[in-house]
Design a protein around this motif. Structure first.
Motif, PDB file in Angstrom:
ATOM      1  N   ILE A  47     -37.789 -33.722 -43.757  1.00  0.00           N
ATOM      2  CA  ILE A  47     -38.945 -34.184 -44.523  1.00  0.00           C
ATOM      3  C   ILE A  47     -38.637 -34.140 -46.012  1.00  0.00           C
ATOM      4  CG2 ILE A  47     -41.382 -33.815 -45.006  1.00  0.00           C
ATOM      5  CD1 ILE A  47     -40.844 -34.695 -42.181  1.00  0.00           C
ATOM      6  N   VAL A  48     -38.869 -35.265 -46.689  1.00  0.00           N
ATOM      7  CA  VAL A  48     -38.691 -35.364 -48.139  1.00  0.00           C
ATOM      8  C   VAL A  48     -40.038 -35.303 -48.846  1.00  0.00           C
ATOM      9  CG1 VAL A  48     -37.842 -36.794 -50.031  1.00  0.00           C
ATOM     10  CG2 VAL A  48     -36.562 -36.682 -47.891  1.00  0.00           C
ATOM     11  N   GLU A  49     -41.016 -36.044 -48.342  1.00  0.00           N
ATOM     12  CA  GLU A  49     -42.349 -36.064 -48.956  1.00  0.00           C
ATOM     13  C   GLU A  49     -43.371 -36.485 -47.907  1.00  0.00           C
ATOM     14  OE1 GLU A  49     -44.848 -38.230 -52.604  1.00  0.00           O
ATOM     15  OE2 GLU A  49     -42.696 -38.551 -52.376  1.00  0.00           O
ATOM     16  N   ILE A  50     -44.549 -35.826 -47.948  1.00  0.00           N
ATOM     17  CA  ILE A  50     -45.646 -36.173 -47.052  1.00  0.00           C
ATOM     18  C   ILE A  50     -46.736 -36.818 -47.891  1.00  0.00           C
ATOM     19  CG2 ILE A  50     -47.304 -35.321 -45.348  1.00  0.00           C
ATOM     20  CD1 ILE A  50     -45.496 -32.862 -45.022  1.00  0.00           C
ATOM     21  N   GLY A  51     -46.974 -38.108 -47.689  1.00  0.00           N
ATOM     22  CA  GLY A  51     -48.002 -38.826 -48.428  1.00  0.00           C
ATOM     23  C   GLY A  51     -49.227 -39.066 -47.569  1.00  0.00           C
ATOM     24  N   LEU A  52     -50.239 -39.705 -48.157  1.00  0.00           N
ATOM     25  CA  LEU A  52     -51.454 -40.001 -47.407  1.00  0.00           C
ATOM     26  C   LEU A  52     -51.251 -41.171 -46.449  1.00  0.00           C
ATOM     27  CD1 LEU A  52     -54.294 -39.571 -50.053  1.00  0.00           C
ATOM     28  CD2 LEU A  52     -53.871 -38.165 -48.050  1.00  0.00           C
ATOM     29  N   PHE A  53     -50.328 -42.070 -46.748  1.00  0.00           N
ATOM     30  CA  PHE A  53     -50.104 -43.231 -45.914  1.00  0.00           C
ATOM     31  C   PHE A  53     -48.873 -43.084 -45.020  1.00  0.00           C
ATOM     32  CE2 PHE A  53     -52.339 -44.668 -49.707  1.00  0.00           C
ATOM     33  CZ  PHE A  53     -53.384 -45.396 -49.165  1.00  0.00           C
ATOM     34  N   ALA A  54     -47.817 -42.497 -45.553  1.00  0.00           N
ATOM     35  CA  ALA A  54     -46.563 -42.408 -44.802  1.00  0.00           C
ATOM     36  C   ALA A  54     -45.806 -41.153 -45.218  1.00  0.00           C
ATOM     37  CB  ALA A  54     -45.705 -43.655 -45.030  1.00  0.00           C
ATOM     38  N   THR A  55     -44.840 -40.781 -44.390  1.00  0.00           N
ATOM     39  CA  THR A  55     -43.987 -39.617 -44.641  1.00  0.00           C
ATOM     40  C   THR A  55     -42.553 -40.086 -44.835  1.00  0.00           C
ATOM     41  OG1 THR A  55     -45.398 -38.132 -43.357  1.00  0.00           O
ATOM     42  CG2 THR A  55     -43.122 -37.459 -43.687  1.00  0.00           C
ATOM     43  N   GLU A  56     -41.924 -39.592 -45.880  1.00  0.00           N
ATOM     44  CA  GLU A  56     -40.544 -39.955 -46.174  1.00  0.00           C
ATOM     45  C   GLU A  56     -39.603 -38.904 -45.592  1.00  0.00           C
ATOM     46  OE1 GLU A  56     -39.934 -40.651 -50.317  1.00  0.00           O
ATOM     47  OE2 GLU A  56     -41.768 -41.830 -50.539  1.00  0.00           O
TER      48      GLU A  56
END
Length: 268
Positions: free
Chosen positions: A144-153
């Motif tokens: 996991i690099v980043e957890i956003g509201l729309f998608a996860t990187e």
């Protein structure tokens, strides 16, 4: 003489009506400006309070706190905008109905996007995955690099960039390889049935225990996993720290290969 008098009377009447409208709408404009200023200030104050209050909750992600801050800010501004329109005598009930209908239409059009937002909120609240953790699902695997509201990187093992919609992560079982402090490792070796299994078992245990990264609790063990006419399959089981798991596995294979060869044990 009568026509000019009528014109003068009409002009006076128009001027009086215009003056009344100016006075009436001047107060409305002043009230609207005051409402806008007060609403802007209050939206900033209450949104900051919401952000600070939510941030104090254990386990709440920064992204989620900012999201609720924005919802509070723009929600108050919409309420202020409707109140300003009411200052000018506009029927706000029809406007609210129109906004509700527009919101419903937008919600239906963006159903997939809203589903990702809802999934993102659940991921940020329940935290089945965190930044830096290695996860695996039926369709996605990576760190996991980043957890956003729309998608996860994510970043794959090959160093590739991967973006996964939050709904695909929320609606499927997630295996988190990094969450627990330690992990079990299993390695199997096959030896001929003509050798002394007890000696081989003791040799394997000594080799495993000689690695300082192997945990002593639970202790490593070696047991028979399978038996055929030609060989016995021994299973080697030990626990190591999660952050050292892969490195320990690779080193352990080399350690076992050299140690078994030094003892003259032939693998099948």
């Amino acid at each position: 003489m009568e026509q000019p008098a009528n014109l003068i009377l009409a002009a006076q009447t128009a001027f009086s009506q215009a003056s009344a409208l100016v006075v009436q709408y001047s107060f409305s404009i002043v009230g609207a400006v005051i409402l806008l200023i007060a609403g802007w200030i209050l939206s900033g104050v209450f949104s900051r309070w919401a952000y600070k209050g939510i941030s104090k909750i254990h386990g709440i992600d920064e992204t989620l706190s900012r999201f609720f801050e924005s919802v509070m800010h723009y929600g108050i501004l919409i309420f202020v905008f409707v109140a300003v329109l009411a200052q000018f005598g506009i029927q706000t009930a029809s406007i609210i109905t129109a906004l509700g209908a527009a919101g419903l239409a937008i919600g239906l059009a963006l159903q997939g996007t809203l589903q990702n937002i809802a999934a993102g909120i659940m991921l940020l609240v329940l935290r089945p995955l965190r930044v830096g953790e290695h996860i695996e699902t039926l369709n996605v695997q990576g760190t996991i690099v980043e957890i956003g509201l729309f998608a996860t990187e994510l970043k794959t093992a090959d160093g590739l960039y991967l973006m996964a919609p939050n709904s695909t992560l929320w609606n499927t079982p997630i295996t988190n390889h990094s969450r627990q402090a330690s992990r079990r490792q299993q390695l199997s070796v096959g030896v001929g049935n003509d050798v002394d299994i007890d000696i081989v078992t003791q040799t394997l245990l000594e080799l495993v225990r000689s690695d300082e990264r192997v945990r002593k609790d639970p202790p490593p063990r070696v047991y028979s996993e399978d038996l055929t006419a030609e060989k016995t399959v021994l299973m080697i089981e030990y626990w190591a720290k999660t952050r050292e798991w892969s490195e320990t596995r690779h080193d352990m294979i080399d350690r076992l290969r050299r140690g078994i060869a030094a003892k003259g044990i032939i693998l099948k």
